[in-house]
Design a protein around this motif. Structure first.
Motif, PDB file in Angstrom:
ATOM      1  N   THR A 166       0.806  -1.219   0.000  1.00  0.00           N
ATOM      2  CA  THR A 166       0.000   0.000   0.000  1.00  0.00           C
ATOM      3  C   THR A 166       0.840   1.271   0.000  1.00  0.00           C
ATOM      4  N   LYS A 168       2.326   2.414   2.657  1.00  0.00           N
ATOM      5  CA  LYS A 168       2.128   3.132   3.922  1.00  0.00           C
ATOM      6  C   LYS A 168       3.437   3.462   4.637  1.00  0.00           C
ATOM      7  N   ILE A 360      -3.960  -2.606 -10.341  1.00  0.00           N
ATOM      8  CA  ILE A 360      -5.001  -2.180  -9.398  1.00  0.00           C
ATOM      9  C   ILE A 360      -5.669  -3.432  -8.841  1.00  0.00           C
ATOM     10  N   ARG A 362      -7.908  -3.187  -5.862  1.00  0.00           N
ATOM     11  CA  ARG A 362      -9.080  -2.880  -5.042  1.00  0.00           C
ATOM     12  C   ARG A 362      -9.557  -1.473  -5.342  1.00  0.00           C
ATOM     13  N   ASP A 364     -11.687   1.579  -3.419  1.00  0.00           N
ATOM     14  CA  ASP A 364     -12.332   2.124  -2.226  1.00  0.00           C
ATOM     15  C   ASP A 364     -13.062   3.405  -2.608  1.00  0.00           C
ATOM     16  N   ALA A 394     -11.490   5.845   1.054  1.00  0.00           N
ATOM     17  CA  ALA A 394     -10.734   6.494  -0.015  1.00  0.00           C
ATOM     18  C   ALA A 394     -10.427   7.952   0.309  1.00  0.00           C
ATOM     19  N   SER A 412     -10.580   5.662  -4.601  1.00  0.00           N
ATOM     20  CA  SER A 412      -9.162   5.322  -4.701  1.00  0.00           C
ATOM     21  C   SER A 412      -9.055   3.959  -5.363  1.00  0.00           C
ATOM     22  N   ARG A 414      -6.766   1.301  -5.860  1.00  0.00           N
ATOM     23  CA  ARG A 414      -5.530   0.948  -5.169  1.00  0.00           C
ATOM     24  C   ARG A 414      -4.603   0.127  -6.058  1.00  0.00           C
ATOM     25  N   GLN A 415      -3.374   0.631  -6.222  1.00  0.00           N
ATOM     26  CA  GLN A 415      -2.374  -0.059  -7.027  1.00  0.00           C
ATOM     27  C   GLN A 415      -1.371  -0.782  -6.132  1.00  0.00           C
ATOM     28  N   ASP A 416      -0.791  -1.842  -6.658  1.00  0.00           N
ATOM     29  CA  ASP A 416       0.278  -2.552  -5.946  1.00  0.00           C
ATOM     30  C   ASP A 416       1.538  -1.693  -6.017  1.00  0.00           C
TER      31      ASP A 416
END
Length: 467
Positions: A166, A168, A360, A362, A364, A394, A412, A414-416
Protein backbone atom coordinates in the motif's frame (compact mmCIF):
# COMPACT_ATOMS: atom_id res chain seq x y z
CA UNK A 1 -15.01 1.55 -38.45
CA UNK A 2 -14.36 0.22 -34.93
CA UNK A 3 -17.17 2.31 -33.46
CA UNK A 4 -19.55 1.13 -36.22
CA UNK A 5 -18.73 -2.50 -35.50
CA UNK A 6 -19.23 -1.97 -31.78
CA UNK A 7 -22.64 -0.45 -32.44
CA UNK A 8 -23.62 -3.51 -34.51
CA UNK A 9 -22.16 -6.12 -32.18
CA UNK A 10 -23.44 -4.73 -28.88
CA UNK A 11 -27.11 -5.68 -29.42
CA UNK A 12 -26.02 -9.15 -30.51
CA UNK A 13 -23.87 -9.50 -27.41
CA UNK A 14 -26.72 -8.39 -25.19
CA UNK A 15 -29.13 -10.82 -26.84
CA UNK A 16 -26.74 -13.72 -26.46
CA UNK A 17 -26.36 -13.06 -22.76
CA UNK A 18 -29.90 -12.24 -21.68
CA UNK A 19 -32.06 -13.75 -24.39
CA UNK A 20 -34.59 -11.85 -26.46
CA UNK A 21 -35.87 -9.61 -23.69
CA UNK A 22 -35.08 -5.92 -23.90
CA UNK A 23 -32.00 -5.27 -21.78
CA UNK A 24 -32.29 -2.99 -18.77
CA UNK A 25 -30.06 0.10 -18.61
CA UNK A 26 -28.12 -1.61 -15.82
CA UNK A 27 -27.47 -4.67 -17.97
CA UNK A 28 -26.33 -2.51 -20.87
CA UNK A 29 -23.97 -0.52 -18.61
CA UNK A 30 -22.43 -3.70 -17.24
CA UNK A 31 -21.91 -5.10 -20.73
CA UNK A 32 -20.34 -1.89 -21.96
CA UNK A 33 -18.09 -1.80 -18.90
CA UNK A 34 -16.94 -5.34 -19.72
CA UNK A 35 -16.39 -4.30 -23.33
CA UNK A 36 -14.24 -1.37 -22.17
CA UNK A 37 -12.09 -3.79 -20.19
CA UNK A 38 -11.49 -6.00 -23.22
CA UNK A 39 -10.66 -3.03 -25.43
CA UNK A 40 -8.21 -1.64 -22.87
CA UNK A 41 -6.46 -4.95 -22.33
CA UNK A 42 -6.08 -5.36 -26.08
CA UNK A 43 -4.65 -1.89 -26.64
CA UNK A 44 -1.21 -0.40 -26.07
CA UNK A 45 -2.46 3.21 -26.19
CA UNK A 46 -1.54 3.83 -22.55
CA UNK A 47 2.04 2.72 -23.12
CA UNK A 48 2.25 4.77 -26.31
CA UNK A 49 1.22 7.86 -24.35
CA UNK A 50 3.72 7.45 -21.52
CA UNK A 51 6.48 6.58 -23.99
CA UNK A 52 5.68 9.76 -25.92
CA UNK A 53 5.78 11.87 -22.75
CA UNK A 54 9.03 10.45 -21.40
CA UNK A 55 10.82 10.47 -24.76
CA UNK A 56 9.57 13.72 -26.28
CA UNK A 57 9.48 15.75 -23.05
CA UNK A 58 11.28 13.89 -20.26
CA UNK A 59 11.77 15.51 -16.84
CA UNK A 60 9.39 18.43 -16.35
CA UNK A 61 9.94 20.27 -13.10
CA UNK A 62 7.15 22.77 -12.40
CA UNK A 63 7.97 26.22 -13.72
CA UNK A 64 10.94 25.03 -15.79
CA UNK A 65 11.25 25.34 -19.59
CA UNK A 66 10.46 21.61 -19.85
CA UNK A 67 7.24 22.19 -17.91
CA UNK A 68 6.09 24.49 -20.70
CA UNK A 69 7.03 21.81 -23.23
CA UNK A 70 4.96 19.29 -21.27
CA UNK A 71 1.90 21.57 -21.29
CA UNK A 72 2.17 22.02 -25.06
CA UNK A 73 2.65 18.26 -25.46
CA UNK A 74 -0.43 17.49 -23.35
CA UNK A 75 -2.66 19.95 -25.18
CA UNK A 76 -1.59 18.59 -28.57
CA UNK A 77 -1.90 14.96 -27.47
CA UNK A 78 -5.40 15.40 -26.08
CA UNK A 79 -6.52 17.23 -29.21
CA UNK A 80 -5.09 14.49 -31.42
CA UNK A 81 -7.10 11.88 -29.51
CA UNK A 82 -10.33 13.60 -30.46
CA UNK A 83 -11.78 14.65 -27.12
CA UNK A 84 -14.88 16.80 -27.36
CA UNK A 85 -13.18 19.67 -25.58
CA UNK A 86 -9.54 20.42 -24.69
CA UNK A 87 -8.48 23.50 -22.75
CA UNK A 88 -6.03 24.70 -20.12
CA UNK A 89 -6.24 26.81 -16.98
CA UNK A 90 -3.40 28.99 -15.74
CA UNK A 91 -1.70 28.15 -12.44
CA UNK A 92 0.97 30.24 -10.75
CA UNK A 93 3.81 27.99 -9.60
CA UNK A 94 7.06 28.55 -7.70
CA UNK A 95 10.27 28.15 -9.69
CA UNK A 96 13.22 26.29 -8.15
CA UNK A 97 16.44 25.17 -9.82
CA UNK A 98 18.38 22.22 -8.41
CA UNK A 99 21.91 23.39 -9.08
CA UNK A 100 24.77 21.17 -7.90
CA UNK A 101 25.10 19.14 -4.71
CA UNK A 102 28.06 17.30 -3.24
CA UNK A 103 29.00 15.91 0.16
CA UNK A 104 31.76 13.91 1.77
CA UNK A 105 32.90 12.71 5.13
CA UNK A 106 36.19 14.47 5.83
CA UNK A 107 37.06 13.22 9.34
CA UNK A 108 38.03 10.89 10.85
CA UNK A 109 37.52 8.97 7.61
CA UNK A 110 37.43 10.33 4.09
CA UNK A 111 34.57 9.12 1.90
CA UNK A 112 32.45 10.76 -0.82
CA UNK A 113 28.65 10.54 -0.44
CA UNK A 114 25.87 10.49 -3.02
CA UNK A 115 23.32 13.19 -2.25
CA UNK A 116 20.69 15.35 -3.91
CA UNK A 117 19.04 18.59 -2.84
CA UNK A 118 15.49 18.40 -1.54
CA UNK A 119 13.00 20.40 -3.56
CA UNK A 120 12.79 24.01 -2.39
CA UNK A 121 16.04 23.93 -0.43
CA UNK A 122 18.26 26.96 -0.14
CA UNK A 123 21.93 26.79 -1.04
CA UNK A 124 24.89 26.51 1.27
CA UNK A 125 27.35 29.40 1.34
CA UNK A 126 29.63 29.31 -1.70
CA UNK A 127 32.39 27.72 0.36
CA UNK A 128 29.98 25.08 1.67
CA UNK A 129 29.33 23.95 5.24
CA UNK A 130 31.67 21.69 7.20
CA UNK A 131 30.46 20.49 10.58
CA UNK A 132 29.99 17.47 12.80
CA UNK A 133 26.82 15.47 12.30
CA UNK A 134 24.24 14.56 14.91
CA UNK A 135 22.12 11.50 14.14
CA UNK A 136 18.43 10.91 14.91
CA UNK A 137 16.25 7.88 14.21
CA UNK A 138 13.28 10.00 13.22
CA UNK A 139 11.75 13.45 13.08
CA UNK A 140 10.10 12.74 16.42
CA UNK A 141 13.50 12.06 17.99
CA UNK A 142 14.83 15.34 16.60
CA UNK A 143 11.89 17.20 18.12
CA UNK A 144 12.78 15.77 21.55
CA UNK A 145 16.48 16.64 21.28
CA UNK A 146 18.30 19.09 23.50
CA UNK A 147 19.18 22.17 21.37
CA UNK A 148 22.67 22.11 22.89
CA UNK A 149 23.27 18.78 21.13
CA UNK A 150 22.19 20.19 17.75
CA UNK A 151 23.41 23.79 17.56
CA UNK A 152 26.19 24.29 15.05
CA UNK A 153 25.92 20.77 13.64
CA UNK A 154 24.46 19.05 10.58
CA UNK A 155 21.40 16.97 11.46
CA UNK A 156 21.24 13.46 10.00
CA UNK A 157 17.77 11.83 10.13
CA UNK A 158 18.26 8.14 9.56
CA UNK A 159 14.74 6.71 9.29
CA UNK A 160 14.31 3.73 6.97
CA UNK A 161 11.21 3.50 4.78
CA UNK A 162 9.30 0.25 5.21
CA UNK A 163 8.22 -1.67 2.10
CA UNK A 164 4.45 -2.19 1.83
CA UNK A 165 2.06 -3.02 -0.99
CA UNK A 166 0.00 0.00 0.00
CA UNK A 167 3.00 2.31 0.32
CA UNK A 168 2.13 3.13 3.92
CA UNK A 169 5.80 3.09 4.91
CA UNK A 170 6.27 6.34 3.00
CA UNK A 171 3.79 8.10 5.25
CA UNK A 172 5.73 7.03 8.31
CA UNK A 173 9.06 8.41 7.16
CA UNK A 174 8.26 11.35 4.88
CA UNK A 175 7.90 13.80 7.76
CA UNK A 176 11.67 13.88 8.10
CA UNK A 177 11.91 15.15 4.54
CA UNK A 178 9.04 17.61 4.63
CA UNK A 179 9.57 19.12 8.10
CA UNK A 180 13.09 18.11 9.04
CA UNK A 181 14.64 21.45 8.07
CA UNK A 182 12.10 23.29 10.23
CA UNK A 183 12.82 21.29 13.37
CA UNK A 184 16.58 21.25 12.77
CA UNK A 185 16.66 25.03 12.30
CA UNK A 186 14.55 25.47 15.41
CA UNK A 187 17.35 23.80 17.39
CA UNK A 188 20.20 25.69 15.76
CA UNK A 189 21.43 23.22 13.12
CA UNK A 190 23.44 24.48 10.16
CA UNK A 191 21.94 22.02 7.66
CA UNK A 192 20.07 18.73 7.44
CA UNK A 193 20.73 15.54 5.47
CA UNK A 194 18.23 12.67 5.57
CA UNK A 195 18.34 9.03 4.56
CA UNK A 196 16.43 8.95 1.27
CA UNK A 197 12.72 8.23 1.57
CA UNK A 198 12.86 5.05 -0.49
CA UNK A 199 12.87 1.26 -0.28
CA UNK A 200 15.78 0.56 -2.64
CA UNK A 201 19.42 -0.30 -2.00
CA UNK A 202 20.78 1.62 -4.98
CA UNK A 203 23.43 4.26 -4.53
CA UNK A 204 21.22 7.09 -5.67
CA UNK A 205 19.35 9.68 -3.65
CA UNK A 206 15.60 10.39 -3.65
CA UNK A 207 14.54 14.00 -3.97
CA UNK A 208 11.14 15.41 -2.94
CA UNK A 209 9.71 18.63 -1.64
CA UNK A 210 10.46 20.11 1.77
CA UNK A 211 9.13 23.10 3.66
CA UNK A 212 10.35 26.06 5.68
CA UNK A 213 8.55 28.00 8.38
CA UNK A 214 8.19 31.76 8.45
CA UNK A 215 10.40 33.33 11.10
CA UNK A 216 12.92 30.46 11.20
CA UNK A 217 16.29 30.44 9.47
CA UNK A 218 16.22 28.53 6.18
CA UNK A 219 18.92 25.88 6.23
CA UNK A 220 20.10 23.67 3.33
CA UNK A 221 18.38 20.29 3.08
CA UNK A 222 19.52 17.19 1.18
CA UNK A 223 18.95 13.45 0.96
CA UNK A 224 21.68 10.82 0.78
CA UNK A 225 21.46 7.37 -0.77
CA UNK A 226 20.60 4.41 1.45
CA UNK A 227 24.06 2.78 1.08
CA UNK A 228 25.68 6.05 2.10
CA UNK A 229 23.41 6.30 5.13
CA UNK A 230 24.56 2.80 6.05
CA UNK A 231 28.16 3.92 5.55
CA UNK A 232 27.70 6.86 7.91
CA UNK A 233 26.16 4.57 10.51
CA UNK A 234 29.17 2.25 10.27
CA UNK A 235 31.42 5.26 10.83
CA UNK A 236 29.41 6.34 13.87
CA UNK A 237 30.05 2.93 15.42
CA UNK A 238 33.74 3.76 15.25
CA UNK A 239 33.62 7.41 16.25
CA UNK A 240 31.02 9.79 17.65
CA UNK A 241 32.73 12.70 15.92
CA UNK A 242 31.99 12.43 12.20
CA UNK A 243 32.56 15.58 10.15
CA UNK A 244 30.58 16.19 6.97
CA UNK A 245 31.37 18.69 4.22
CA UNK A 246 28.28 19.80 2.30
CA UNK A 247 28.07 22.06 -0.75
CA UNK A 248 24.84 22.86 -2.60
CA UNK A 249 23.75 25.54 -5.09
CA UNK A 250 19.96 25.30 -5.58
CA UNK A 251 18.09 28.53 -6.19
CA UNK A 252 14.54 29.75 -5.72
CA UNK A 253 13.69 31.98 -8.68
CA UNK A 254 10.27 33.43 -7.98
CA UNK A 255 7.20 32.21 -9.83
CA UNK A 256 5.97 31.34 -13.30
CA UNK A 257 2.73 30.42 -15.03
CA UNK A 258 1.99 26.76 -15.73
CA UNK A 259 -1.34 25.12 -16.57
CA UNK A 260 -3.79 22.43 -15.64
CA UNK A 261 -4.54 20.76 -18.98
CA UNK A 262 -8.09 19.40 -19.27
CA UNK A 263 -10.00 17.24 -21.76
CA UNK A 264 -13.68 16.30 -21.71
CA UNK A 265 -16.03 13.69 -23.06
CA UNK A 266 -19.28 15.67 -23.07
CA UNK A 267 -22.15 13.93 -21.30
CA UNK A 268 -25.21 13.05 -23.35
CA UNK A 269 -27.98 13.93 -20.88
CA UNK A 270 -26.23 15.43 -17.80
CA UNK A 271 -23.34 17.35 -19.37
CA UNK A 272 -23.05 19.72 -16.41
CA UNK A 273 -22.33 16.84 -14.02
CA UNK A 274 -18.69 15.76 -13.83
CA UNK A 275 -16.83 12.49 -13.31
CA UNK A 276 -13.22 13.56 -12.84
CA UNK A 277 -10.22 11.31 -13.46
CA UNK A 278 -6.85 12.96 -13.01
CA UNK A 279 -3.09 12.66 -12.82
CA UNK A 280 -0.27 15.19 -12.52
CA UNK A 281 1.72 16.35 -15.50
CA UNK A 282 4.82 17.69 -13.73
CA UNK A 283 7.67 15.55 -12.44
CA UNK A 284 10.94 15.87 -10.62
CA UNK A 285 14.01 16.54 -12.72
CA UNK A 286 16.14 13.52 -11.82
CA UNK A 287 14.55 10.78 -13.99
CA UNK A 288 12.08 11.06 -16.88
CA UNK A 289 8.95 11.04 -14.72
CA UNK A 290 7.71 7.70 -16.06
CA UNK A 291 6.07 6.18 -12.99
CA UNK A 292 5.57 9.54 -11.27
CA UNK A 293 3.39 10.47 -12.93
CA UNK A 294 3.71 9.72 -16.61
CA UNK A 295 1.94 6.44 -15.96
CA UNK A 296 -1.00 8.25 -14.39
CA UNK A 297 -1.20 10.68 -17.31
CA UNK A 298 -1.31 7.72 -19.68
CA UNK A 299 -3.86 5.78 -17.63
CA UNK A 300 -6.50 8.49 -17.33
CA UNK A 301 -5.95 9.81 -20.86
CA UNK A 302 -6.28 6.37 -22.45
CA UNK A 303 -9.32 5.60 -20.26
CA UNK A 304 -10.97 8.84 -21.35
CA UNK A 305 -10.20 8.05 -24.99
CA UNK A 306 -11.95 4.66 -24.71
CA UNK A 307 -15.08 6.39 -23.43
CA UNK A 308 -14.79 9.11 -26.06
CA UNK A 309 -14.87 6.44 -28.76
CA UNK A 310 -18.05 4.71 -27.55
CA UNK A 311 -20.92 4.83 -30.06
CA UNK A 312 -23.04 6.58 -27.44
CA UNK A 313 -21.66 8.97 -24.83
CA UNK A 314 -22.45 8.34 -21.16
CA UNK A 315 -24.89 10.58 -19.32
CA UNK A 316 -22.35 12.65 -17.39
CA UNK A 317 -19.28 14.44 -18.66
CA UNK A 318 -16.01 12.60 -18.08
CA UNK A 319 -13.30 15.17 -17.36
CA UNK A 320 -9.62 14.23 -17.64
CA UNK A 321 -7.47 16.65 -15.63
CA UNK A 322 -3.67 16.72 -15.95
CA UNK A 323 -2.64 18.78 -12.95
CA UNK A 324 0.26 21.22 -12.74
CA UNK A 325 2.88 21.31 -10.00
CA UNK A 326 1.74 18.44 -7.78
CA UNK A 327 5.28 17.63 -6.70
CA UNK A 328 5.89 21.00 -5.10
CA UNK A 329 2.75 21.20 -2.99
CA UNK A 330 -0.44 20.17 -4.87
CA UNK A 331 -0.45 23.59 -6.50
CA UNK A 332 -2.52 22.55 -9.51
CA UNK A 333 -4.99 20.61 -7.38
CA UNK A 334 -5.58 23.59 -5.12
CA UNK A 335 -5.92 25.91 -8.11
CA UNK A 336 -8.49 23.59 -9.71
CA UNK A 337 -10.58 23.43 -6.54
CA UNK A 338 -10.57 27.23 -6.32
CA UNK A 339 -11.29 27.83 -10.01
CA UNK A 340 -14.17 25.31 -10.03
CA UNK A 341 -15.60 26.10 -6.59
CA UNK A 342 -18.94 27.13 -8.10
CA UNK A 343 -19.41 23.77 -9.82
CA UNK A 344 -18.02 21.38 -7.22
CA UNK A 345 -21.59 20.51 -6.27
CA UNK A 346 -21.87 19.14 -9.82
CA UNK A 347 -18.82 16.88 -9.43
CA UNK A 348 -20.33 13.44 -9.08
CA UNK A 349 -17.06 11.71 -8.09
CA UNK A 350 -13.30 12.13 -8.58
CA UNK A 351 -10.25 9.85 -8.63
CA UNK A 352 -6.56 10.33 -9.38
CA UNK A 353 -3.86 7.96 -10.65
CA UNK A 354 -0.56 8.86 -8.95
CA UNK A 355 1.10 5.70 -7.66
CA UNK A 356 2.96 4.28 -10.64
CA UNK A 357 1.71 1.48 -12.86
CA UNK A 358 1.36 -1.52 -10.55
CA UNK A 359 -1.83 -3.56 -11.00
CA UNK A 360 -5.00 -2.18 -9.40
CA UNK A 361 -6.28 -4.74 -6.88
CA UNK A 362 -9.08 -2.88 -5.04
CA UNK A 363 -11.38 0.11 -5.30
CA UNK A 364 -12.33 2.12 -2.23
CA UNK A 365 -14.80 4.99 -2.03
CA UNK A 366 -15.64 7.98 0.15
CA UNK A 367 -19.39 8.29 -0.34
CA UNK A 368 -22.68 8.25 1.54
CA UNK A 369 -22.34 5.21 3.78
CA UNK A 370 -25.91 4.11 3.02
CA UNK A 371 -25.21 3.79 -0.70
CA UNK A 372 -21.84 2.02 -0.44
CA UNK A 373 -23.27 -1.54 -0.81
CA UNK A 374 -25.13 -0.54 -3.98
CA UNK A 375 -22.02 1.15 -5.33
CA UNK A 376 -19.99 -1.97 -4.67
CA UNK A 377 -22.60 -3.97 -6.55
CA UNK A 378 -22.56 -1.50 -9.44
CA UNK A 379 -18.78 -1.85 -9.81
CA UNK A 380 -18.74 -5.61 -9.33
CA UNK A 381 -17.90 -6.08 -13.03
CA UNK A 382 -14.44 -4.66 -12.21
CA UNK A 383 -13.66 -7.82 -10.27
CA UNK A 384 -13.16 -9.61 -13.60
CA UNK A 385 -10.24 -7.21 -14.09
CA UNK A 386 -8.77 -8.15 -10.72
CA UNK A 387 -10.25 -5.17 -8.85
CA UNK A 388 -11.93 -6.24 -5.60
CA UNK A 389 -14.57 -4.26 -3.74
CA UNK A 390 -13.07 -2.21 -0.93
CA UNK A 391 -14.42 0.03 1.81
CA UNK A 392 -15.29 3.68 2.45
CA UNK A 393 -11.75 4.85 3.28
CA UNK A 394 -10.73 6.49 -0.01
CA UNK A 395 -9.00 9.86 -0.17
CA UNK A 396 -8.94 9.99 -3.97
CA UNK A 397 -5.31 10.90 -4.66
CA UNK A 398 -3.13 13.94 -3.90
CA UNK A 399 -4.67 16.53 -6.22
CA UNK A 400 -8.26 15.54 -5.48
CA UNK A 401 -7.72 15.01 -1.75
CA UNK A 402 -9.05 18.48 -0.94
CA UNK A 403 -12.34 17.94 -2.81
CA UNK A 404 -14.15 15.93 -0.09
CA UNK A 405 -13.96 19.02 2.13
CA UNK A 406 -16.34 20.58 -0.41
CA UNK A 407 -18.59 17.52 -0.37
CA UNK A 408 -17.22 15.83 -3.50
CA UNK A 409 -17.22 12.01 -3.34
CA UNK A 410 -13.92 10.34 -4.28
CA UNK A 411 -12.60 6.90 -5.11
CA UNK A 412 -9.16 5.32 -4.70
CA UNK A 413 -8.21 2.67 -7.23
CA UNK A 414 -5.53 0.95 -5.17
CA UNK A 415 -2.37 -0.06 -7.03
CA UNK A 416 0.28 -2.55 -5.95
CA UNK A 417 3.06 -0.23 -4.85
CA UNK A 418 5.46 -2.85 -3.51
CA UNK A 419 8.39 -1.54 -5.57
CA UNK A 420 7.12 2.00 -6.23
CA UNK A 421 9.45 3.64 -3.71
CA UNK A 422 12.46 1.87 -5.20
CA UNK A 423 12.25 4.38 -8.08
CA UNK A 424 10.18 7.29 -6.74
CA UNK A 425 11.88 10.69 -7.13
CA UNK A 426 15.16 9.20 -8.41
CA UNK A 427 17.12 9.11 -11.69
CA UNK A 428 15.77 5.54 -11.94
CA UNK A 429 12.21 6.73 -12.63
CA UNK A 430 12.32 5.73 -16.28
CA UNK A 431 10.10 4.02 -18.85
CA UNK A 432 11.58 0.54 -18.41
CA UNK A 433 10.02 0.36 -14.93
CA UNK A 434 6.53 0.17 -16.45
CA UNK A 435 4.98 -3.20 -17.32
CA UNK A 436 2.76 -2.58 -20.39
CA UNK A 437 0.30 -5.31 -19.32
CA UNK A 438 -0.11 -3.84 -15.85
CA UNK A 439 -0.54 -0.40 -17.37
CA UNK A 440 -3.30 -1.72 -19.65
CA UNK A 441 -5.04 -3.27 -16.63
CA UNK A 442 -5.00 0.18 -14.99
CA UNK A 443 -6.48 1.77 -18.11
CA UNK A 444 -9.24 -0.85 -18.09
CA UNK A 445 -10.05 -0.18 -14.44
CA UNK A 446 -10.21 3.60 -14.87
CA UNK A 447 -12.29 3.32 -18.03
CA UNK A 448 -14.78 1.03 -16.29
CA UNK A 449 -14.90 3.21 -13.20
CA UNK A 450 -15.40 6.45 -15.11
CA UNK A 451 -18.05 5.00 -17.41
CA UNK A 452 -20.05 3.33 -14.62
CA UNK A 453 -19.95 6.52 -12.55
CA UNK A 454 -21.00 8.61 -15.56
CA UNK A 455 -24.05 6.35 -15.95
CA UNK A 456 -24.84 5.79 -12.25
CA UNK A 457 -28.23 6.69 -10.78
CA UNK A 458 -26.99 6.42 -7.18
CA UNK A 459 -26.91 9.46 -4.88
CA UNK A 460 -23.36 9.50 -3.48
CA UNK A 461 -23.80 12.47 -1.12
CA UNK A 462 -23.62 13.44 1.69
CA UNK A 463 -20.18 12.18 2.65
CA UNK A 464 -19.61 10.54 6.03
CA UNK A 465 -18.96 12.93 8.90
CA UNK A 466 -15.30 13.18 9.90
CA UNK A 467 -14.46 11.30 13.07
Amino acid sequence: MKNYRTALLLPLLISSLIGCQSPSPSDTNQLLAESLQQKALGSDLGFQIVESLTVEVGPRLAGSPKDAVAVAWAEKKLQSLGFDRVYKEAVEVPVWERGEASASIVAPFQQPLVITALGGSVATPAEGITAKIVRFDSLAALKEANPDDVTGKIVFIDQKTERHKTGKGYGKSVGGRSRGAIEAARKGALAIVIRSIGTDHDRMAHTGTMRYEEGLKRIPAAAMSAPDADLVNAMLKRSADITLALKMSPENKGSAISYNVIAEVTGSSKPDEIVLIGAHLDSWDEGTGAIDDGAGVAIVTAAGKLIQDLPEKPARTVRVVLYAAEEIGLVGGKAYAKAHAAELDKHYIAAESDFGAGPIYRIDFQVNEQVLPKLQQLTQVMQRNGVAAGDNSAYGGPDVSMLPASGVPVASLRQDGTDYFDYHHTPNDTLDKIDPKALAQNVAAYAQFAYLMAQSELELRPLPAKQ
